[in-house]
Design an enzyme around this catalytic site. Structure first.
Site, PDB file in Angstrom:
ATOM      1  N   THR A   1       0.816  -1.211   0.000  1.00 39.88           N
ATOM      2  CA  THR A   1       0.000   0.000   0.000  1.00 39.88           C
ATOM      3  C   THR A   1       0.856   1.270   0.000  1.00 39.88           C
ATOM      4  O   THR A   1       2.003   1.246   0.458  1.00 39.88           O
ATOM      5  CB  THR A   1      -0.897  -0.011   1.268  1.00 39.88           C
ATOM      6  OG1 THR A   1      -1.450   1.280   1.476  1.00 39.88           O
ATOM      7  CG2 THR A   1      -0.111  -0.368   2.512  1.00 39.88           C
ATOM      8  N   ASP A   2       0.257   2.378  -0.429  1.00 35.41           N
ATOM      9  CA  ASP A   2       0.966   3.665  -0.356  1.00 35.41           C
ATOM     10  C   ASP A   2       1.015   4.200   1.077  1.00 35.41           C
ATOM     11  O   ASP A   2       1.755   5.146   1.357  1.00 35.41           O
ATOM     12  CB  ASP A   2       0.316   4.699  -1.290  1.00 35.41           C
ATOM     13  CG  ASP A   2      -1.141   5.024  -0.956  1.00 35.41           C
ATOM     14  OD1 ASP A   2      -1.733   4.355  -0.071  1.00 35.41           O
ATOM     15  OD2 ASP A   2      -1.705   5.944  -1.573  1.00 35.41           O
ATOM     16  N   GLU A   3       0.242   3.564   1.989  1.00 36.37           N
ATOM     17  CA  GLU A   3       0.203   4.086   3.366  1.00 36.37           C
ATOM     18  C   GLU A   3       1.544   3.918   4.081  1.00 36.37           C
ATOM     19  O   GLU A   3       1.786   4.543   5.104  1.00 36.37           O
ATOM     20  CB  GLU A   3      -0.927   3.421   4.159  1.00 36.37           C
ATOM     21  CG  GLU A   3      -2.280   3.660   3.520  1.00 36.37           C
ATOM     22  CD  GLU A   3      -3.451   3.423   4.455  1.00 36.37           C
ATOM     23  OE1 GLU A   3      -3.289   3.531   5.668  1.00 36.37           O
ATOM     24  OE2 GLU A   3      -4.538   3.121   3.941  1.00 36.37           O
TER      25      GLU A   3
ATOM     26  N   TYR B   1      -1.678  -0.503  11.018  1.00 37.40           N
ATOM     27  CA  TYR B   1      -1.824  -1.182   9.719  1.00 37.40           C
ATOM     28  C   TYR B   1      -0.652  -0.837   8.802  1.00 37.40           C
ATOM     29  O   TYR B   1       0.034  -1.718   8.270  1.00 37.40           O
ATOM     30  CB  TYR B   1      -3.145  -0.783   9.046  1.00 37.40           C
ATOM     31  CG  TYR B   1      -3.185  -1.105   7.557  1.00 37.40           C
ATOM     32  CD1 TYR B   1      -3.162  -2.420   7.114  1.00 37.40           C
ATOM     33  CD2 TYR B   1      -3.227  -0.081   6.590  1.00 37.40           C
ATOM     34  CE1 TYR B   1      -3.178  -2.725   5.753  1.00 37.40           C
ATOM     35  CE2 TYR B   1      -3.250  -0.376   5.242  1.00 37.40           C
ATOM     36  CZ  TYR B   1      -3.222  -1.697   4.815  1.00 37.40           C
ATOM     37  OH  TYR B   1      -3.226  -1.994   3.479  1.00 37.40           O
TER      38      TYR B   1
ATOM     39  N   LYS C   1       2.377  -3.240   7.303  1.00 42.79           N
ATOM     40  CA  LYS C   1       2.632  -3.430   5.869  1.00 42.79           C
ATOM     41  C   LYS C   1       4.058  -2.985   5.523  1.00 42.79           C
ATOM     42  O   LYS C   1       4.734  -3.613   4.712  1.00 42.79           O
ATOM     43  CB  LYS C   1       1.613  -2.653   5.023  1.00 42.79           C
ATOM     44  CG  LYS C   1       0.200  -3.200   5.061  1.00 42.79           C
ATOM     45  CD  LYS C   1       0.058  -4.615   4.498  1.00 42.79           C
ATOM     46  CE  LYS C   1       0.284  -4.693   2.998  1.00 42.79           C
ATOM     47  NZ  LYS C   1      -0.034  -6.057   2.480  1.00 42.79           N
TER      48      LYS C   1
HETATM   49  P1  NAD Z   1      -9.317  -7.610   2.426  1.00 43.11           P
HETATM   50  O1  NAD Z   1      -9.280  -7.292   3.893  1.00 43.11           O
HETATM   51  O2  NAD Z   1     -10.562  -7.347   1.659  1.00 43.11           O
HETATM   52  O3  NAD Z   1      -8.970  -9.159   2.221  1.00 43.11           O
HETATM   53  C1  NAD Z   1      -7.958  -9.821   2.923  1.00 43.11           C
HETATM   54  C2  NAD Z   1      -8.067 -11.333   2.649  1.00 43.11           C
HETATM   55  O4  NAD Z   1      -6.973 -11.987   3.318  1.00 43.11           O
HETATM   56  C3  NAD Z   1      -9.347 -11.956   3.204  1.00 43.11           C
HETATM   57  O5  NAD Z   1      -9.882 -12.860   2.257  1.00 43.11           O
HETATM   58  C4  NAD Z   1      -8.899 -12.689   4.452  1.00 43.11           C
HETATM   59  O6  NAD Z   1      -9.685 -13.824   4.757  1.00 43.11           O
HETATM   60  C5  NAD Z   1      -7.471 -13.083   4.064  1.00 43.11           C
HETATM   61  N1  NAD Z   1      -6.599 -13.271   5.231  1.00 43.11           N
HETATM   62  C6  NAD Z   1      -6.435 -12.401   6.278  1.00 43.11           C
HETATM   63  N2  NAD Z   1      -5.569 -12.921   7.162  1.00 43.11           N
HETATM   64  C7  NAD Z   1      -5.174 -14.123   6.658  1.00 43.11           C
HETATM   65  C8  NAD Z   1      -4.281 -15.120   7.109  1.00 43.11           C
HETATM   66  N3  NAD Z   1      -3.616 -14.997   8.273  1.00 43.11           N
HETATM   67  N4  NAD Z   1      -4.099 -16.232   6.344  1.00 43.11           N
HETATM   68  C9  NAD Z   1      -4.778 -16.383   5.179  1.00 43.11           C
HETATM   69  N5  NAD Z   1      -5.643 -15.451   4.699  1.00 43.11           N
HETATM   70  C10 NAD Z   1      -5.830 -14.341   5.436  1.00 43.11           C
HETATM   71  O7  NAD Z   1      -8.072  -6.850   1.808  1.00 43.11           O
HETATM   72  P2  NAD Z   1      -7.947  -6.104   0.398  1.00 43.11           P
HETATM   73  O8  NAD Z   1      -8.521  -4.749   0.505  1.00 43.11           O
HETATM   74  O9  NAD Z   1      -8.391  -7.039  -0.679  1.00 43.11           O
HETATM   75  O10 NAD Z   1      -6.364  -5.935   0.313  1.00 43.11           O
HETATM   76  C11 NAD Z   1      -5.551  -6.987  -0.215  1.00 43.11           C
HETATM   77  C12 NAD Z   1      -4.090  -6.576  -0.123  1.00 43.11           C
HETATM   78  O11 NAD Z   1      -3.880  -5.375  -0.858  1.00 43.11           O
HETATM   79  C13 NAD Z   1      -3.639  -6.273   1.310  1.00 43.11           C
HETATM   80  O12 NAD Z   1      -2.343  -6.787   1.471  1.00 43.11           O
HETATM   81  C14 NAD Z   1      -3.629  -4.757   1.393  1.00 43.11           C
HETATM   82  O13 NAD Z   1      -2.659  -4.302   2.286  1.00 43.11           O
HETATM   83  C15 NAD Z   1      -3.281  -4.395  -0.040  1.00 43.11           C
HETATM   84  N6  NAD Z   1      -3.808  -3.089  -0.488  1.00 43.11           N
HETATM   85  C16 NAD Z   1      -5.121  -2.775  -0.330  1.00 43.11           C
HETATM   86  C17 NAD Z   1      -5.602  -1.549  -0.801  1.00 43.11           C
HETATM   87  C18 NAD Z   1      -7.065  -1.187  -0.680  1.00 43.11           C
HETATM   88  O14 NAD Z   1      -7.418  -0.043  -0.972  1.00 43.11           O
HETATM   89  N7  NAD Z   1      -7.941  -2.088  -0.290  1.00 43.11           N
HETATM   90  C19 NAD Z   1      -4.729  -0.654  -1.422  1.00 43.11           C
HETATM   91  C20 NAD Z   1      -3.388  -1.006  -1.570  1.00 43.11           C
HETATM   92  C21 NAD Z   1      -2.939  -2.240  -1.113  1.00 43.11           C
END
Ligand code: NAD
Length: 366
Positions: free
Chosen positions: A129-131, A155, A159
């Site tokens: 993430t950009d955070e 968070y 990350k």
């Molecule tokens: P989300 O919270 O919707 O989904 C996370 C998934 O990971 C879920 O299906 C959960 O069951 C699974 N999970 C959590 N802990 C686990 C574990 N210990 N073992 C196995 N599975 C596990 O998240 P998202 O929004 O889809 O984000 C996905 C990735 O992208 C993350 O790494 C996040 O940091 C990154 N990201 C998200 C955004 C955003 O805007 N949502 C932006 C940039 C990066």
């Protein structure tokens, strides 16, 4: 047919990514997900069962991860699994350290042994993430790949730690790993605790729209399909050891986003009064970053990736998806989506997906 191992593929971006890659490639996907509250099997509906396998396990369970690698022999691993909600990280940082830091380390160790033991073409892509970069002043230049890490929330810190581990496993052990740092995503299948789906559903249902602070926190927004295309590009053509920033060139304040949503919903589902009247300003989130912006020149120059969906188009598509898929989010509101996870004892109030946690009493930011 190559097999791709995806972690966290029942979450928002992971599920969209699996739909995206199965539609455009001949791959088979193995989806390693332990189905936390954020994992939703309903988001995997419609996938070709012959080309998608859901394997329910925790990424921090080393023996399970190693068994899966040995059994499935994937060509690559894309790592999405994480605890991802800033507000939850303030309530319970430990869960974030366990999954995002320890889980990533367990995965890296297993992947390293697998790569060393006769899979030299194996690739690891870490989705971040950009955070991790902290926040920007109003006139600062956007984050580039060389901006120092300065995370603000538990968070973001977890990350950032996971990114450092991935970089170290590449530098020290040679693991062919790349990292993506992306701005805020939005689109179909996003769990309604995050700003856009939360406000969208509250506005539809005539509930209050609790905006943190003055609502002037600025974020860059990227439509999830564009992010999926960027990750696919990094997976196929990215350089090991390289980091790629990914962004949408769409900086908006949270309040602008909520206004745009209200106006769209007023047009799609006219109500008695403008949805903007539902906005209520609530106490700001502690440590809330004011501004994020992304310089995505590197991925554009090196991998020929640009966002294709502008913010207004993406937001309209998102609203339409939620209007057309009411059963998907009603099953989250009621808690019934947990039944598909084999979790029949789930309680929406206790587990935090039925009431206050969904922002009906608290605030929401991004
Ligand atoms: P989300 O919270 O919707 O989904 C996370 C998934 O990971 C879920 O299906 C959960 O069951 C699974 N999970 C959590 N802990 C686990 C574990 N210990 N073992 C196995 N599975 C596990 O998240 P998202 O929004 O889809 O984000 C996905 C990735 O992208 C993350 O790494 C996040 O940091 C990154 N990201 C998200 C955004 C955003 O805007 N949502 C932006 C940039 C990066």
């Amino acid at each position: 047919m190559d097999t791709l191992l995806v972690t966290g593929g029942a979450g928002f971006i992971g599920a969209n990514f699996i739909h995206h890659v199965l539609a455009g490639n001949r791959w088979r996907v193995v989806n390693l997900d332990c189905l936390t509250y954020a994992g939703n099997v309903d988001s995997l509906a419609g996938l070709d069962a012959g080309r998608h396998r859901l394997f329910r396990a925790d990424i921090a369970d080393g023996p399970a991860v190693r068994r899966l690698l040995a059994e499935e022999r994937p060509a690559a691993l894309v790592h999405f699994a994480a605890e991802s909600h800033v507000d939850r990280s303030i309530d319970d940082p430990g869960a974030f350290i366990r999954t995002n830091v320890v889980g990533t380390q367990v995965l890296l160790d297993a992947a390293l042994d697998y790569w060393r033991e006769g899979h030299p073409d194996f690739r690891f892509v870490h989705v971040s993430t950009d955070e991790v970069y902290g926040d920007l002043g109003p006139d600062d230049p956007p984050f580039s790949e060389t901006t120092p890490y300065r995370p603000s929330s538990p968070y973001a810190a977890s990350k950032a730690a996971s990114d450092h581990l991935v970089r170290a496993w590449h530098r020290t052990f040679g693991l062919p790993a790349s990292i993506t740092n992306c701005s805020n995503n939005y689109g179909p299948r996003q769990f309604p605790e995050k700003l856009i789906p939360l406000m969208l559903l509250n506005a539809l249902e005539g509930r209050e729209l609790p905006v943190y602070g003055d609502g002037q926190q600025r974020r860059d927004w990227l439509y999830v399909e564009d992010h999926c295309r960027a990750i696919e590009r990094v997976l196929k053509h990215g350089r090991p050891g390289r980091t790629y920033n990914v962004g949408g060139n769409a900086e908006r304040s949270n309040l602008d986003v909520v206004h745009a949503l209200c106006d769209l919903i007023d047009r799609r589902r006219p109500g008695n009064r403008p949805r903007r009247e539902l906005i209520r300003f609530v106490d700001d989130r502690p440590g809330h970053d004011r501004r994020y912006a992304i310089d995505a020149t590197r991925i554009s120059d090196e991998l020929d990736w640009q966002p294709e969906v502008d913010f207004e188009t993406g937001l309209a598509r998102t609203v339409d998806w939620y209007l057309d898929n009411e059963a998907w989010w009603q099953r989250i509101r009621s808690g019934a989506y947990r039944d598909s996870a084999g979790d029949s004892a789930a309680d929406p109030e206790r587990d935090g997906y039925g009431g206050e946690r969904l922002g009906t009493a608290g605030g929401a930011g991004a």
